[in-house]
Design an enzyme around this catalytic site. Structure first.
Site, mmCIF file in Angstrom:
data_model
loop_
_atom_site.group_PDB
_atom_site.id
_atom_site.type_symbol
_atom_site.label_atom_id
_atom_site.label_comp_id
_atom_site.label_asym_id
_atom_site.label_seq_id
_atom_site.Cartn_x
_atom_site.Cartn_y
_atom_site.Cartn_z
ATOM 1 N N GLU B 49 -20.503 -1.925 7.095
ATOM 2 C CA GLU B 49 -20.224 -0.992 8.185
ATOM 3 C C GLU B 49 -19.345 0.101 7.611
ATOM 4 O O GLU B 49 -18.407 -0.176 6.863
ATOM 5 C CB GLU B 49 -19.431 -1.721 9.275
ATOM 6 N N ASP B 60 -8.753 1.241 18.346
ATOM 7 C CA ASP B 60 -8.438 0.776 17.004
ATOM 8 C C ASP B 60 -6.974 0.409 16.855
ATOM 9 O O ASP B 60 -6.099 1.083 17.372
ATOM 10 C CB ASP B 60 -8.771 1.860 15.968
#
Lengths: 408, 266
Positions: B49, B60
């Site tokens: 990824e 995040d």
């Protein structure tokens, strides 16, 4: 794009929660879908519930101190020699600003949802101060996210939050201002949404937060429309409603009940320092539509879509985006938006504080700057009302530094 | 045609182990170095990824934020990300690569333009953190037409009815978020409970490849090895941060970490 008459502006979205097919929506991580869905259902049920409305009105009256005064600024009117200038002194509300409406409603909602913790973001510190006040009143544990830069420049409000027992979390990422505080607050909610209620401090964020906030601040215009009718016998033909806009919560509240009237809406954004290219005025300066904090809106950004830096003397307006509702009002041409520079706002603060018994904080001083600009060009039958939605006391340090002395 | 992502899962199943999926940020700490990292770790990773960084991320945690800011500070742009993918794919044409990021960057680039460049550079799948179902329906369809996997996310808060709809609209792979957290949080749910939720999703459609992410490190990975795939991100970002601090060869250090992760699930 058109505004429909007879339907609350906050409800004029499509099935994807978009206004005018372009603004708003819910661009959120999957984890927040359910909590936001739950809150949406709770709010839509309660806003129709007579008992809840009674409870809200009770606290608005006894706790916030509704209605806030509506006064004529005689000296400023005589000085500028044009339109009749009035102020809706929302800074007289408990806590000193309009943020108390949203904070109170969120605490009531949190209680109904059975949540014991409440978190919120703050820029100028008003949203945080009010949330900490209301949380204390309603017995909720409170955490406030605030940019490290704002903590330094808005000390009086930080002290107030601490006194109210809130935990202040300094945000040190990015520009260390409101935009980062909102991001950090949302990140916190992603991790704690099972036990915690989130209050977004303005009419920004995922759609439900835009709705709750605008629905709460609408109290300002509910009072004002009655006060205007009492003062003039009817709504004056040429009526201009001036309000500063950062996220846009006070302006939405100030305009809401006048939506279907002929009143002219003028929103004043933060133009930043005169010689700087930085500003916090996405509507005035033609920023492109982008996604920020879960909502599509005009937002200061670069070509890639990285959110841009802003600069303003007023922490409360220092935000790169703007409420999806204001984007809608702009594109539907129902409201007009312009900006005032830091210097113009300071001058306006000084003039109003010198001439009148009110002393607006740097946020509404942006709106007063526009009033000072346009009033001399208006007829004496024209009426300008400025929402004085904050008190200058919180800006004492900044004003002293910039002007040499502080008057109130 | 069967996708490279499906092929990778099939191969892992034959080897009776979960797929190891790594997450690193494009441009962290430089464009060249992030390519070097990808090239090196793909020796042990089954799917890579690659994050395209955004400066206002709402999901995040600290480690990935740090990587993203580092990459942005070094001037990474989407067109550079596509160049990195292209170069990687020339060396490893069969290794599936998934790009992950926030929707505003795609929106500004133009959805069609973005997908065109995904196709040209060889992107196999996409994860958009803030474009949930059903808002992602039209974009996911566009991806499908281009044979790019749009990877739907499911979280512990997703109700059962919604889960069924998401699975119905998913492609070859689904990402299950292990717990209520931003990326890189400490695993606050027991692996047993995570696997219970995982099995509930799996029961709805056994054919879908379901990976688990968030909070997975070398300490926790072994306990979840019954899943189809496991994603490790924050630990790798943290490793990059530390090896930069200590002036070590990041690609080499990272490869060692990925090797050890793989060993724990094989």
């Amino acid at each position: 794009m058109k505004i429909k008459k007879g339907i609350p502006l906050i409800d004029q979205h499509d099935k994807n929660f978009m206004y005018g097919g372009k603004f708003g929506g819910n661009f959120i991580p999957e984890t927040l879908k359910k909590p936001i869905d739950d809150l949406t259902k709770l709010f839509s049920r309660l806003r129709k519930n007579k008992k809840f409305l009674k409870e809200r009105d009770h606290y608005f009256k006894t706790y916030i101190g509704s209605p806030t005064p509506f006064i004529k600024l005689e000296n400023l009117t005589n000085y500028l020699k044009g339109a009749q200038i009035y102020a809706k002194v929302v800074s007289e509300a408990n806590g000193g600003a309009h943020k108390i409406y949203n904070a109170t409603v969120h605490c009531l909602l949190a209680r109904k949802a059975g949540k014991k913790f409440i978190v919120g973001d703050t820029g100028a510190g008003y949203a945080g101060k009010m949330l900490s006040m209301a949380a204390k009143k309603f017995g909720l544990k409170c955490k406030i996210f605030m940019g490290a830069k704002d903590i330094k420049r808005q000390r009086p409000n930080v002290e107030a939050m601490k006194k109210n027992g809130a935990i202040i979390v300094p945000v040190r990422t990015g520009s260390q201002t409101l935009v980062d505080a909102v991001s950090e607050c949302m990140r916190y909610w992603v991790s704690n949404c099972d036990t915690t209620h989130m209050c977004v401090g303005s009419t920004v964020g995922p759609n439900i937060f835009v709705k709750i906030c605008a629905w709460s601040t609408a109290q300002i215009s509910r009072e004002l429309i009655e006060q205007v009718k009492e003062e003039f016998g009817k709504i004056p033909k040429k009526l201009k409603l001036l309000n500063c806009v950062g996220g846009g919560s006070s302006a939405m509240g100030f305009w809401n009940e006048f939506m279907d009237t002929d009143a002219e809406f003028i929103g004043i954004e933060a133009g930043g320092p005169k010689k700087s290219k930085l500003h916090a005025a996405p509507l005035t300066n033609g920023s492109k539509i982008g996604i920020l904090h879960g909502s599509a809106q005009y937002v200061i950004q670069n070509k890639e879509g990285q959110i841009g830096r802003t600069e303003s003397i007023s922490a409360g307006l220092d935000y790169p985006g703007i409420s999806s509702l204001h984007c809608f009002l702009k594109d539907a041409k129902r409201a007009r938006y312009t900006s005032a520079s830091d210097e113009e706002a300071l001058k306006a603060y000084e003039l109003v504080s010198k001439l009148e018994n009110i002393s607006p904080s740097l946020e509404p001083s942006h709106a007063f700057a526009e009033a000072i600009k346009i009033a001399p060009k208006c007829k004496s039958s024209d009426v300008i009302i400025v929402n004085s939605c904050g008190d200058s006391i919180k800006d004492k340090d900044i004003i002293k530094k910039k002007l040499g002395s502080y008057i109130r | 045609m069967i996708s490279k992502i499906s092929v990778a899962f099939k191969k892992c199943k034959e080897e009776k182990r979960p797929a190891l999926i790594t997450y690193t940020v494009a441009g962290d700490n430089t464009k060249n170095n992030s390519l070097k990292i990808l090239n090196t770790i793909s020796e042990h990773a089954d799917i890579v990824e690659l994050g395209f960084p955004h400066n206002t991320p709402i999901a995040d945690g600290g480690q990935i934020q740090e990587s993203s800011y580092r990459a942005l500070k070094n001037g990474i742009k989407l067109k550079n990300v596509f160049q990195i993918v292209k170069k990687f794919k020339i060396s490893f044409p069969d290794k599936p690569l998934i790009m992950m990021g926030y929707f505003n960057l795609v929106y500004q680039y133009g959805e069609n333009n973005f997908l065109k460049d995904c196709k040209v550079s060889g992107v196999d799948g996409l994860i958009l953190v803030d474009l949930p179902f059903p808002e992602n329906k039209s974009f996911a369809n566009k991806c499908k037409k281009k044979s790019i996997n749009f990877i739907q996310l499911i979280s512990p808060t997703t109700p059962n009815k919604r889960m069924r709809k998401i699975i119905k609209n998913s492609h070859d792979m689904i990402y299950y978020i292990s717990m209520l957290s931003t990326t890189g949080g400490k695993l606050k749910v027991s692996p047993k409970n995570i696997l219970k939720n995982y099995n509930n999703i799996k029961k709805i459609n056994r054919k879908k490849n379901i990976v688990i992410g968030f909070g997975i490190t070398n300490k926790t990975i072994a306990s979840l090895k019954k899943a189809d795939g496991l994603v490790v991100g924050s630990q790798l970002c943290k490793t990059i941060t530390n090896s930069l601090k200590n002036r070590l060869n990041t690609a080499k250090v990272l490869n060692n970490v990925v090797y050890n992760l793989k060993k724990k699930i094989t």
